[in-house]
Scaffold this motif. Structure first.
Motif, PDB file in Angstrom:
ATOM      1  N   SER A 226      32.509  23.407 -39.516  1.00  0.00           N
ATOM      2  CA  SER A 226      31.159  23.969 -39.467  1.00  0.00           C
ATOM      3  C   SER A 226      31.154  25.411 -38.971  1.00  0.00           C
ATOM      4  O   SER A 226      30.331  26.228 -39.417  1.00  0.00           O
ATOM      5  N   ASN A 227      32.061  25.758 -38.072  1.00  0.00           N
ATOM      6  CA  ASN A 227      32.149  27.140 -37.611  1.00  0.00           C
ATOM      7  C   ASN A 227      32.597  28.067 -38.732  1.00  0.00           C
ATOM      8  O   ASN A 227      32.090  29.183 -38.889  1.00  0.00           O
ATOM      9  N   ALA A 228      33.585  27.611 -39.499  1.00  0.00           N
ATOM     10  CA  ALA A 228      34.080  28.422 -40.612  1.00  0.00           C
ATOM     11  C   ALA A 228      33.007  28.590 -41.684  1.00  0.00           C
ATOM     12  O   ALA A 228      32.716  29.705 -42.129  1.00  0.00           O
ATOM     13  N   GLY A 229      32.396  27.485 -42.091  1.00  0.00           N
ATOM     14  CA  GLY A 229      31.376  27.561 -43.136  1.00  0.00           C
ATOM     15  C   GLY A 229      30.150  28.330 -42.716  1.00  0.00           C
ATOM     16  O   GLY A 229      29.578  29.102 -43.496  1.00  0.00           O
ATOM     17  N   GLY A 230      29.732  28.147 -41.447  1.00  0.00           N
ATOM     18  CA  GLY A 230      28.535  28.823 -40.967  1.00  0.00           C
ATOM     19  C   GLY A 230      28.686  30.320 -40.839  1.00  0.00           C
ATOM     20  O   GLY A 230      27.685  31.044 -40.757  1.00  0.00           O
ATOM     21  N   ALA A 231      29.932  30.818 -40.838  1.00  0.00           N
ATOM     22  CA  ALA A 231      30.153  32.260 -40.707  1.00  0.00           C
ATOM     23  C   ALA A 231      29.517  33.043 -41.847  1.00  0.00           C
ATOM     24  O   ALA A 231      29.183  34.220 -41.676  1.00  0.00           O
ATOM     25  N   VAL A 232      29.329  32.405 -43.004  1.00  0.00           N
ATOM     26  CA  VAL A 232      28.778  33.114 -44.154  1.00  0.00           C
ATOM     27  C   VAL A 232      27.328  33.520 -43.938  1.00  0.00           C
ATOM     28  O   VAL A 232      26.811  34.408 -44.616  1.00  0.00           O
ATOM     29  N   MET A 233      26.652  32.892 -42.958  1.00  0.00           N
ATOM     30  CA  MET A 233      25.241  33.181 -42.729  1.00  0.00           C
ATOM     31  C   MET A 233      25.013  34.262 -41.678  1.00  0.00           C
ATOM     32  O   MET A 233      23.869  34.581 -41.348  1.00  0.00           O
ATOM     33  N   GLY A 234      26.085  34.823 -41.132  1.00  0.00           N
ATOM     34  CA  GLY A 234      25.939  35.883 -40.141  1.00  0.00           C
ATOM     35  C   GLY A 234      26.024  37.260 -40.768  1.00  0.00           C
ATOM     36  O   GLY A 234      26.698  37.457 -41.784  1.00  0.00           O
ATOM     37  N   THR A 235      25.346  38.221 -40.166  1.00  0.00           N
ATOM     38  CA  THR A 235      25.414  39.601 -40.663  1.00  0.00           C
ATOM     39  C   THR A 235      25.953  40.563 -39.606  1.00  0.00           C
ATOM     40  O   THR A 235      26.050  41.756 -39.850  1.00  0.00           O
ATOM     41  N   ARG A 236      26.279  40.017 -38.433  1.00  0.00           N
ATOM     42  CA  ARG A 236      26.849  40.836 -37.366  1.00  0.00           C
ATOM     43  C   ARG A 236      28.287  40.388 -37.114  1.00  0.00           C
ATOM     44  O   ARG A 236      28.559  39.189 -37.029  1.00  0.00           O
ATOM     45  N   PRO A 237      29.229  41.314 -37.014  1.00  0.00           N
ATOM     46  CA  PRO A 237      30.614  40.919 -36.739  1.00  0.00           C
ATOM     47  C   PRO A 237      30.729  40.229 -35.383  1.00  0.00           C
ATOM     48  O   PRO A 237      30.044  40.598 -34.434  1.00  0.00           O
ATOM     49  N   SER A 238      31.575  39.218 -35.315  1.00  0.00           N
ATOM     50  CA  SER A 238      31.753  38.479 -34.069  1.00  0.00           C
ATOM     51  C   SER A 238      33.222  38.125 -33.900  1.00  0.00           C
ATOM     52  O   SER A 238      33.877  37.665 -34.847  1.00  0.00           O
ATOM     53  N   SER A 243      35.434  36.178 -40.751  1.00  0.00           N
ATOM     54  CA  SER A 243      34.566  36.995 -41.600  1.00  0.00           C
ATOM     55  C   SER A 243      33.826  36.066 -42.565  1.00  0.00           C
ATOM     56  O   SER A 243      34.305  34.964 -42.864  1.00  0.00           O
ATOM     57  N   PRO A 244      32.652  36.477 -43.046  1.00  0.00           N
ATOM     58  CA  PRO A 244      31.810  35.568 -43.846  1.00  0.00           C
ATOM     59  C   PRO A 244      32.511  34.901 -45.012  1.00  0.00           C
ATOM     60  O   PRO A 244      32.485  33.663 -45.135  1.00  0.00           O
ATOM     61  N   TRP A 245      33.143  35.677 -45.889  1.00  0.00           N
ATOM     62  CA  TRP A 245      33.748  35.079 -47.072  1.00  0.00           C
ATOM     63  C   TRP A 245      35.021  34.324 -46.742  1.00  0.00           C
ATOM     64  O   TRP A 245      35.351  33.310 -47.368  1.00  0.00           O
ATOM     65  N   THR A 246      35.750  34.772 -45.734  1.00  0.00           N
ATOM     66  CA  THR A 246      36.925  34.015 -45.294  1.00  0.00           C
ATOM     67  C   THR A 246      36.489  32.662 -44.741  1.00  0.00           C
ATOM     68  O   THR A 246      37.102  31.625 -45.030  1.00  0.00           O
ATOM     69  N   GLY A 247      35.407  32.669 -43.960  1.00  0.00           N
ATOM     70  CA  GLY A 247      34.915  31.428 -43.376  1.00  0.00           C
ATOM     71  C   GLY A 247      34.487  30.417 -44.424  1.00  0.00           C
ATOM     72  O   GLY A 247      34.895  29.253 -44.379  1.00  0.00           O
ATOM     73  N   ILE A 248      33.674  30.846 -45.377  1.00  0.00           N
ATOM     74  CA  ILE A 248      33.221  29.906 -46.409  1.00  0.00           C
ATOM     75  C   ILE A 248      34.383  29.498 -47.301  1.00  0.00           C
ATOM     76  O   ILE A 248      34.419  28.383 -47.822  1.00  0.00           O
ATOM     77  N   GLY A 249      35.388  30.390 -47.434  1.00  0.00           N
ATOM     78  CA  GLY A 249      36.592  30.037 -48.189  1.00  0.00           C
ATOM     79  C   GLY A 249      37.384  28.941 -47.505  1.00  0.00           C
ATOM     80  O   GLY A 249      37.887  28.014 -48.155  1.00  0.00           O
ATOM     81  N   VAL A 250      37.499  29.020 -46.177  1.00  0.00           N
ATOM     82  CA  VAL A 250      38.196  27.984 -45.414  1.00  0.00           C
ATOM     83  C   VAL A 250      37.464  26.657 -45.545  1.00  0.00           C
ATOM     84  O   VAL A 250      38.079  25.600 -45.761  1.00  0.00           O
TER      85      VAL A 250
END
Length: 271
Positions: A226-238, A243-250
């Motif tokens: 859920s942490n990896a997939g949810g990264a795609v919904m963020g717009t601020r680096p953390s 990273s968004p696309w890496t997260g949803i890719g994982v």
């Protein structure tokens, strides 16, 4: 006699993939549980996004400068997805376990003896339905929350960096959750056990991960589903998220692995 044989042969023509998809489409739009589960997902996702946006605006003046600087209007406006995803996960489970519970799976396998074809049809129909509904829900949650944020001039339009990707990503995330749940349901064949497993993957693992110390724990937390997939919904680096696309890719990789396992098991296991 020849004509009769020809007619019989036509009647028993093996079901094609298109036939299987058509049958699954009829199932998913006529079973009541599908409608109510989708409705629950829509209401929870949009409702909580609006509710939490209103609460944030009402407390904004009391926030510290640091908290205000960390505020991500797009991600916060889509926060309801983190709760509504339960319903979409349940839907993915029910698509397959519902047939095991009623014994209809035997009828389905009689109509479509090629098991990979049947499961692929289920995955395609489920994926398309959730993708459409998920995108509608994601955009609705975004626009309504931004309308609320505009009262404090906190809203961000789709033209802001990463916002459109975040909103579209919300629908993609829900779609992958439903497909992952379908895979789990196929592997376990039991509704309660499958739902518990999906909730464990999405909610319990992050809790466990929060107790892991140091850099190792930080890395593991980033890679949890859920942490990896949810990264795609963020717009601020953390630093705590991929990273968004890496997260949803994982997260997509997790889904593909489980689906592959489901196809193998479904092919060789008795109904």
């Amino acid at each position: 006699m020849t004509a009769t044989s020809g007619k019989t042969g036509a009647t028993h023509r093996p079901a094609s993939f298109i036939d299987a998809v058509a049958a699954e489409w009829i199932k998913i739009r006529t079973v009541r549980s599908t409608f109510w589960t989708l409705l629950a997902g829509i209401v929870v996702t949009i409702g909580l996004s609006v509710l939490l946006a209103s609460f944030f605006v009402s407390t904004f003046d009391r926030l510290t400068p640091h908290d205000r600087a960390q505020f991500d209007p797009a991600a916060y406006g889509l926060v309801g997805i983190n709760f509504g995803m339960v319903a979409f996960g349940v839907l993915g489970v029910l698509v397959v376990t519902g047939e095991y519970a009623t014994g209809m799976i035997r009828t389905s396998l009689t109509a479509v003896p090629r098991r990979p074809r049947l499961l692929a049809a289920k995955a395609l129909v489920l994926g398309l339905v959730v993708l459409v509904v998920g995108e509608v829900v994601s955009f609705a949650a975004y626009f309504l929350s931004q309308l609320i944020f505009s009262g404090k001039h906190l809203d961000e339009g789709l033209g802001h960096d990463g916002v459109l990707r975040a909103v579209i990503g919300g629908g993609l995330y829900l779609t992958l959750i439903a497909l992952l749940a379908l895979a789990v349901g196929t592997l376990l064949r039991h509704t309660a056990g499958s739902v518990t497993t999906v909730l464990g993957l999405l909610f319990v693992l992050p809790i466990i991960g929060s107790f892991l110390p140091g850099d190792f724990g930080r890395t593991i937390r980033k890679l949890l589903p859920s942490n990896a997939g949810g990264a795609v919904m963020g717009t601020r680096p953390s630093a705590d998220m991929l990273s968004p696309w890496t997260g949803i890719g994982v997260f997509a990789l997790y889904t593909v692995i489980l689906l592959a396992a489901a196809f193998v098991i479904f092919q060789w296991r008795d109904a």
